[in-house]
Every structure is written in C-alpha cells, then in structure tokens.
Motif scaffolding. Sequence first.
Motif, PDB file in Angstrom:
ATOM      1  N   LEU A 104    -113.194  73.389   7.836  1.00  0.00           N
ATOM      2  CA  LEU A 104    -113.671  74.620   7.205  1.00  0.00           C
ATOM      3  C   LEU A 104    -113.737  75.792   8.175  1.00  0.00           C
ATOM      4  CD1 LEU A 104    -116.452  73.349   4.774  1.00  0.00           C
ATOM      5  CD2 LEU A 104    -114.217  74.299   4.194  1.00  0.00           C
ATOM      6  N   THR A 105    -114.039  75.510   9.428  1.00  0.00           N
ATOM      7  CA  THR A 105    -114.121  76.598  10.405  1.00  0.00           C
ATOM      8  C   THR A 105    -112.763  77.237  10.666  1.00  0.00           C
ATOM      9  OG1 THR A 105    -113.861  75.027  12.231  1.00  0.00           O
ATOM     10  CG2 THR A 105    -116.120  75.584  11.552  1.00  0.00           C
ATOM     11  N   GLN A 129    -115.155  75.197  -1.672  1.00  0.00           N
ATOM     12  CA  GLN A 129    -114.605  74.966  -0.338  1.00  0.00           C
ATOM     13  C   GLN A 129    -113.294  74.188  -0.433  1.00  0.00           C
ATOM     14  OE1 GLN A 129    -118.014  72.963   1.299  1.00  0.00           O
ATOM     15  NE2 GLN A 129    -118.747  74.801   2.368  1.00  0.00           N
ATOM     16  N   ARG A 174    -110.447  76.603  -1.368  1.00  0.00           N
ATOM     17  CA  ARG A 174    -109.980  77.359  -0.208  1.00  0.00           C
ATOM     18  C   ARG A 174    -109.106  76.495   0.696  1.00  0.00           C
ATOM     19  NH1 ARG A 174    -115.178  78.453   2.552  1.00  0.00           N
ATOM     20  NH2 ARG A 174    -113.761  78.786   4.313  1.00  0.00           N
ATOM     21  N   PRO A 197    -109.646  80.367   6.267  1.00  0.00           N
ATOM     22  CA  PRO A 197    -110.165  81.712   5.982  1.00  0.00           C
ATOM     23  C   PRO A 197    -111.124  81.723   4.789  1.00  0.00           C
ATOM     24  CG  PRO A 197    -107.773  81.742   6.281  1.00  0.00           C
ATOM     25  CD  PRO A 197    -108.176  80.311   6.198  1.00  0.00           C
ATOM     26  N   GLU A 198    -112.068  82.644   4.826  1.00  0.00           N
ATOM     27  CA  GLU A 198    -113.005  82.786   3.716  1.00  0.00           C
ATOM     28  C   GLU A 198    -112.290  83.244   2.449  1.00  0.00           C
ATOM     29  OE1 GLU A 198    -116.206  82.189   3.310  1.00  0.00           O
ATOM     30  OE2 GLU A 198    -116.496  81.380   5.334  1.00  0.00           O
ATOM     31  N   VAL A 199    -111.274  84.076   2.630  1.00  0.00           N
ATOM     32  CA  VAL A 199    -110.505  84.572   1.485  1.00  0.00           C
ATOM     33  C   VAL A 199    -109.052  84.135   1.663  1.00  0.00           C
ATOM     34  CG1 VAL A 199    -109.751  86.592   0.198  1.00  0.00           C
ATOM     35  CG2 VAL A 199    -112.028  86.561   1.248  1.00  0.00           C
TER      36      VAL A 199
END
Length: 492
Positions: free
Chosen positions: A327-328, A105, A108, A331-333
Amino acid sequence: MGGQLIGLQTLAASGTETMRAALSAGGCSSSQCGSSDKPDSMSAEIWEKIKDHPCYSEEAHHYFARMHVAVAPACNIQCNYCNRKYDCANESRPGVVSEKLTPEQARRKVIAVANEVPQLSVLGIAGPGDACYDWKKTRETFSRIADEIPDIKLCLSTNGLALPDHVDEIATMNIDHVTITINMIDPQVGLEIYPWIFYKNRRWTGPDASKILHERQMLGLEMLTTRGILTKINSVMIPGVNDTHLAEVNRVVKEKGAFLHNIMPLISDPAHGTHYGLTGQRGPTHAELQALQAKLEDGTKLMRHCRQCRADAVGLLGEDRGQEFTLTQVPEVVSYDPSRRADYRALVSEMRGEHEAARRAVGETLADLETAPTCLVAVATKGGGRINQHFGHAKEFLVYEVSPHGVRFLSHRKTEQYCEGGWGDDASLDGVIAALNGVSAVLCGKIGDCPKESLAAAGIVATDEYALEWIEEGIGCWYKQISQSQQTRRSA
C-alpha cells in the motif's frame, strides 16, 4: 528462431512498437500465427473461459498472471494444516499475507498492478480466511474492480461451508471460476483434518462438524455446476490421513461436475506453527504425489502446475511480485490504462499460434522413436513457454515427461536458488540435485561448468544448448538426439 525472441517479461515492459518488432524478428510466419486452437475435447464456451486463466489452463500459465487481494480475513473452519498468523515475504503458502486490505484499498492496488503488469488476466480472492464467509468484503471488492476493469476474470477460493448461501449472487457477478478445497468425502477422514467448524452461529466439533462440512461442499459444487460455473477442487494430500482416500474424492467430484482437480502436497513445517507441523505429520514426496496423480488420470482433469500461492500473490505462477505493490507504494489516486494489457494480449495471441505449431511438430517427430524409453526432463524458465532462465537463478524447475507419445507437463519442483550475487553455494546445489531426483536432464538458459559437472556426477545431463527454444521443442530435440545416439551405440 528462439534466440531472436526477447522474453515475454521483457516484452511486457516495452512499448507496442518494441513488442511488435521483437515478434517479427522471431520469424513468425502467417501460417503459424494466430490464437491457438481450442482442444478437441472442449467446447468453445469453456475454452473462452479458461484460455487466459493461468490456474485453469496449464498452457496459459506460461503467459498470464494472477493477482490475489487479501480482503477476506475471517474464516469459519479450522484446518490442521493452516496457521494464518505466520507471515514471511519469501514464504509461498495459502493463507499467508503481508497486509490485509479494505475493498477500496484492493481497488487501488489492482488498478496499479494492471497498469504495471500487462500479463494480469485474473483477480482472485483466496482469503486469507474464506471468501464466502467474509462475503460482504468479497462482493464489494469484486463490484468495485469489475466496474473499472471489466475484462478481468474474477475467481474466488472457499472451503465450501458458506458457499451454497452465495451461489446465486456469484452467478450474477460474472464470476466464472470457483475453487473449493475438498479433502474428504468421508466424515471419519475429516475428523483428522478439521478440529472444528463454525456454522449457524455455533461451533461444531467431531463427526457432526465433518458431516456438515461435507454436505455443504457437495451442495455448493452441485449448485455451481448447474449454473455453468467452472469449479476447481483443491485437495491437500496428507500421507496416512487422506492419501488413499483422494481417489474416491476424485471420483465423486467428477460425478458432480468439477472441471479440474488439484492434488496439492501438504506443507508441514514446525516453523509455521500448524498442528500438523508441530506434531510431525510429514508431507508427501515428489514420487508419492506423482504416483497418486498417475492413478487419477482417468478421473477429473488434473491440475499439475499449482504453486500453492499466498493470499496476496501477484504475478506469473512461480513468481510473486506482491512486495512491489504494498500500500505504501500504491498511489492514493489511480486511473486504469488498458492499452498495455490490450497490446500484450494481442502479442500473446500471435505467439501462442507459433507455440502450438511447435508442439504439434514435436509430437509428430517423436512418434518415429517407437522404442525409446520414457524420461523426465526438468526446465528452467522465466515464463513465455521458453527455456530462458539461468540454472543458478532458478527457484523451481518445471518437470516434463517425454516419450514417443510426446512431451507433457508433470509437475514443478521448488528448490533453493543456487547462485546468489554471482557465487554458487554448494549446500544449495546439493538441495537442487536432491529435488531433481529421477530426472534425466536439465535444460536451461545458461549453466556453468561446476554445477554441470556436479549434476553429471549425479547422473543428470545439464545443457544450455536449447536456450530460448520453446520448452517442448527443446525437450524434443534433446530426446531425439539422445535416443538416436543410444540406438547407434546398440547397433555398433
């Protein structure tokens, strides 16, 4: 000149052509542009390590941002000034985080921030526990991010108890900067600061705990110095506990090779739930902190621009954009795009040359004012080394000392924001005036008549006449004008 330059934060959000055009409009000549020279007292190797680090270089903190990732929640000591359970998004205090991260995390989040905040130059792990005690997470986080953003500077903060166990790995991980919090070198003083430590699978209390912690801190500092890793020592100034003892701490850490010593005021608020907060232990006043710093000026180089950041802070010192990158919102990627950071560094390299030339010119001008008294001047700034913030929007002021010897940064003073939604608050203004005690003048980007009159009644000159000038240049012009005016009155 200054009025034609767009602020660095605005430039950072612009494209390359816009940034270059704005720089050209500023009138930066080829004789002034280029990277600022390293200080004469510093080797080229050390200058390269600190010149873009906002914590290790006071000058760099005007231009560059730091980011802390909260991947290390476990801690092996208890401090009487710490309570990591408390969190408020508006609270700037070590050990405080809104969300804890896994190493993935964190990867990212760092890439997302690097793509959006081109000022980012440093990634740090400062807890919310201890980066060396929670070592597996610290090591994995740094490894993941260094693979994708190899030019980012890596640093960590630690209480030092577990530090000696990991110095060899630190030296192989391209970590150039380590901060150790050292509040005492006398275990008897430590008795009043540390209720317990956890070492070798057991909890220690009393004199043994303080003695072990001290010995481990000294060993870790010596090991880092031997390996050429820069160390910053953080010390919390606790009146009546270690305030007089910190002079000896400064002497010892200097002998053992510390690069920088940061004396931080105790943050003591009952609402935080700390032992000191609940028992009424006060923090030092601005005057007490400044007096101690003045006493230590012949020792280890002092850091005066620390903001006592959260363990998840993002942005320039004095600001925190962490809530923009929860985190929300990440982006996941994500994939890293280095272009904006590269463009920004090139821009700053040029602007620093102009800034350095302005500083030198101010020093030469002030040297002629041999009999002028020393003054303190507060500045409202959003970064970039400029006087560029509205008085009513400031949540802190940078305080400089000006005299015929030049202009030098002393400290920052936090305040409540006076103006909210276009309206000024009288109670907040009273707090701002109290925070500016001892200051002769406030220089800002803009100020209204009402706060200007209130400041004047308190004996403080407030002006936006030097808006968008370099900070040192604006202070120097104000000081010269006031000094010459006073001399004219005396002669009459």
